[in-house]
Enzyme design. Structure first.
Site, PDB file in Angstrom:
ATOM      1  N   LYS A 139       0.842  -1.206   0.000  1.00 33.44           N
ATOM      2  CA  LYS A 139       0.000   0.000   0.000  1.00 33.44           C
ATOM      3  C   LYS A 139       0.872   1.249   0.000  1.00 33.44           C
ATOM      4  O   LYS A 139       0.615   2.201  -0.751  1.00 33.44           O
ATOM      5  CB  LYS A 139      -0.936  -0.008   1.219  1.00 33.44           C
ATOM      6  CG  LYS A 139      -2.033  -1.056   1.110  1.00 33.44           C
ATOM      7  CD  LYS A 139      -2.772  -1.291   2.416  1.00 33.44           C
ATOM      8  CE  LYS A 139      -3.751  -2.459   2.251  1.00 33.44           C
ATOM      9  NZ  LYS A 139      -4.422  -2.858   3.486  1.00 33.44           N
ATOM     10  N   GLN A 172      -4.293  -1.114   9.614  1.00 33.41           N
ATOM     11  CA  GLN A 172      -4.226  -2.471   9.052  1.00 33.41           C
ATOM     12  C   GLN A 172      -4.805  -3.486  10.040  1.00 33.41           C
ATOM     13  O   GLN A 172      -4.413  -3.523  11.209  1.00 33.41           O
ATOM     14  CB  GLN A 172      -2.757  -2.818   8.727  1.00 33.41           C
ATOM     15  CG  GLN A 172      -2.572  -4.176   8.072  1.00 33.41           C
ATOM     16  CD  GLN A 172      -3.194  -4.258   6.676  1.00 33.41           C
ATOM     17  OE1 GLN A 172      -3.151  -3.307   5.902  1.00 33.41           O
ATOM     18  NE2 GLN A 172      -3.773  -5.400   6.362  1.00 33.41           N
ATOM     19  N   ASP A 211     -10.789   3.158   4.083  1.00 28.33           N
ATOM     20  CA  ASP A 211     -11.168   1.745   4.013  1.00 28.33           C
ATOM     21  C   ASP A 211     -12.687   1.584   3.950  1.00 28.33           C
ATOM     22  O   ASP A 211     -13.186   0.477   3.745  1.00 28.33           O
ATOM     23  CB  ASP A 211     -10.640   1.006   5.255  1.00 28.33           C
ATOM     24  CG  ASP A 211      -9.577  -0.021   4.899  1.00 28.33           C
ATOM     25  OD1 ASP A 211      -9.383  -0.277   3.698  1.00 28.33           O
ATOM     26  OD2 ASP A 211      -8.964  -0.572   5.830  1.00 28.33           O
TER      27      ASP A 211
END
Ligand code: NDP
Length: 299
Positions: A53, A97, A120
């Site tokens: 990422k 994460q 997200d």
């Protein structure tokens, strides 16, 4: 034989559009999209995802920041880091994460991210906006947003008259995918582990989306001839034919047999998978535009 969607190529085209939008934003407003990725502990798989990422964010021309907290970090320390990122005007997207180490509760952390920085798409405000059809101000969870890019490229933006079946009802994928399809006027069925006669529901689908986590569960006789099949599953199975102890990735769809029935199908790997990071970049550039009061690009 079905057309096989090249997820890597489509993801690359999304990333190219993100790069162009980021460059234009920097040239016009002097603002670089900022993405902060937070990782706690040293789980190797999570570090691999986070590195990918961060790499992609740099490639897009973003201000890419990674915060690594030790495995023993406390809930309060993690919450304080998210607070500081919420308050940092140079950061437009925050990603924590998952999974977090067992002693940390992910939910309050995710819900403490400012919804406009929740790239997200996991905040309840963003889930609610999607559920109420507000795609103009919300952020959509990356994997369903990516799967929807495929659907739009195959069927166009208006799915009127088409039946879509989503197998799986997770908050991460199944529910937002169903909402996106519904917003696009498809007639949507959401199936799950308690669905009776799953194959007959699947056979009704013009667009069949499988997100279950069961290797090659969807068989050829579950697929309506000519359907579009989107396989979200990522399952690692033993591959003794490649040598002792070797494994390979398969989806939730028995690809070889279903490709003989469907008209379009996504492979695993190389289908939906590459779209997730691309849509994370898209969400970040969208958030950066909105922070400047600008209409963001569409992907
Ligand atoms: P979850 O485990 O959260 O959800 C799985 C869903 O499948 C549940 O709704 C469950 O039903 C349903 N299910 C389980 N068994 C069956 C069955 N036998 N018949 C019908 N439905 C069943 O998984 P996720 O949604 O997070 O992920 C699904 C798959 O997609 C996984 O393989 C995951 O690795 C992959 N994935 C890939 C991503 C990517 O490409 N980047 C991102 C996210 C996920 P119930 O609710 O009743 O338990």
């Amino acid at each position: 034989m079905a057309e096989i969607i090249d997820g890597k190529r489509i993801a690359a085209s999304v990333v190219a559009a993100v790069k162009a939008a980021a460059l234009a934003l920097e040239q016009r407003q002097g603002v670089r999209p900022g993405l902060a990725v937070v990782i706690v502990g040293d789980d190797p798989a999570s570090h691999t995802y986070v590195a990918a990422k961060s790499r992609m964010a740099k490639e897009c021309g973003f201000n890419s920041i990674q915060h690594t907290l030790p495995a023993g970090a406390t809930q309060a320390e993690l919450a304080a880091l998210v607070r500081s990122l919420n308050d940092d005007a140079a950061i437009h997207g925050i990603l924590v994460q998952l999974p977090l180490p067992g002693h940390l509760d992910p939910e309050p952390i995710i819900q403490s991210i400012r919804p406009e920085k929740d790239v997200d798409g996991l905040h309840v405000v963003n889930a609610g906006k999607l559920a109420t059809g507000d795609l103009a101000t919300g952020l959509v969870s990356c994997t369903p947003a990516g799967a929807m890019v495929f659907v739009r490229r195959i069927h166009g933006a208006d799915l009127s008259g088409l039946n879509a079946v989503v197998v799986g009802r997770s908050n991460l994928f199944g529910k937002p995918m169903a909402q996106l399809l519904l917003n696009a006027n498809a007639t949507v069925t959401v199936a799950h582990s308690r669905t009776g006669d799953l194959p007959s529901f699947c056979r009704n689908a013009d667009i069949l989306v499988a997100a279950v986590g069961r290797p090659e569960m969807v068989k050829a006789d579950w697929v309506r001839p000519g359907a579009t099949v989107i396989d979200v599953g990522i399952n690692r199975i033993p591959a003794p034919e490649r040598g002792e102890g070797k494994t390979r990735l398969v989806g939730d769809v028995a690809f070889a047999e279903c490709a003989g029935v469907a008209s379009v199908i996504t492979p695993v790997p190389g289908g939906v998978g590459p779209m997730t990071i691309a849509m994370l970049m898209a969400n970040t550039v969208i958030a950066a535009h909105r922070a400047q009061g600008l209409t963001p690009p569409a992907f």
